[in-house]
Design a protein around this motif. Structure first.
Motif: not given
Lengths: 113, 112
Positions: A50, A54-55, A57, A64, A68, A70
């Motif tokens: 995390s 950004s998103k 990996t 994914k 989830l 964040n």
């Protein structure tokens, strides 16, 4: 020293429920956090990396859309297990770094009935 | 990617004896090797780590050795005590701030 707080420590819920787990670095800013899953008597398996802003990996084999992640700030990452099923029952542990060895949270024991 | 093998999976020793746990890794780019101790239901705790520019590191009763050529590293615990009983994990990483690949773990039991 570096302290990583994870909440909640234990969750029991019904199948189909979504569960959110929080990981906070209390005394440092963590640009990167990791999420691991550990089944009984097994090793820690990395689920995802995390990165703040950004998103995440995800590792191969980790869905994914089901897990989830964040990382909205430098001190907080969240993992949401969506529509959890009994096979998702496990010990989930986060870790945080900032140019130093990884420091782990206390873990969250997730039990899906 | 990296693969870390750890042996033995279980180890039983008498209090006061030494315990040795061995790990091998596959990726020659790995240069950071931490060891974690995990008690039942608790977080892994870093007990010692070593970087590839040194061959051995000691901290009281705990020592780690690294052989980069052979791609293996070992944890040595001397004068074991019952409170050393736990699961120990080795890990490897390209550098200290990167993701870790863990070995399978060793359950150490120290008999009083």
């Amino acid at each position: 020293g570096a302290v990583v707080s994870q909440h909640p420590s234990w969750v029991i819920c019904k199948s189909g429920t979504s569960v959110k787990i929080e990981c906070r670095s209390l005394d440092f800013q963590a640009t990167t956090m990791f999420w691991y899953r550990q089944f009984p008597k097994q090793s820690l398996m990395l689920m995802a990396t995390s990165n703040e802003g950004s998103k995440a990996t995800y590792e191969q084999g980790v869905e994914k859309d089901k897990f989830l992640i964040n990382h909205a700030s430098l001190t907080l990452s969240t993992l949401t297990v969506t529509s959890a099923h009994p096979e998702d029952s496990s010990f989930y542990i986060c870790s945080a770094i900032q140019g130093q060895p990884q420091h782990f949270g206390d873990g969250t024991r997730l039990s899906i009935l | 990617g990296e693969n870390v093998e750890q042996h033995p999976s279980t180890l039983s020793v008498q209090e006061g004896d030494s315990a040795v746990i061995k790990c091998t890794y596959s990726d020659s780019a790995s240069n950071y090797f931490p060891w974690y101790k995990q008690e039942l239901g608790k977080r892994p705790q870093l007990i010692i780590d070593i970087r590839s520019n040194v061959g051995e590191k000691k901290d009281q009763r705990i020592a780690v050795t690294l052989n980069k050529t052979a791609k293996h590293f070992s944890l040595h615990i001397t004068e074991t005590q019952p409170e050393d009983s736990a699961v120990y994990f080795c890990a490897a990483s390209p550098q200290a701030g990167n993701m870790l690949t863990f070995g399978g773990g060793t359950r150490l039991m120290v008999k009083p």
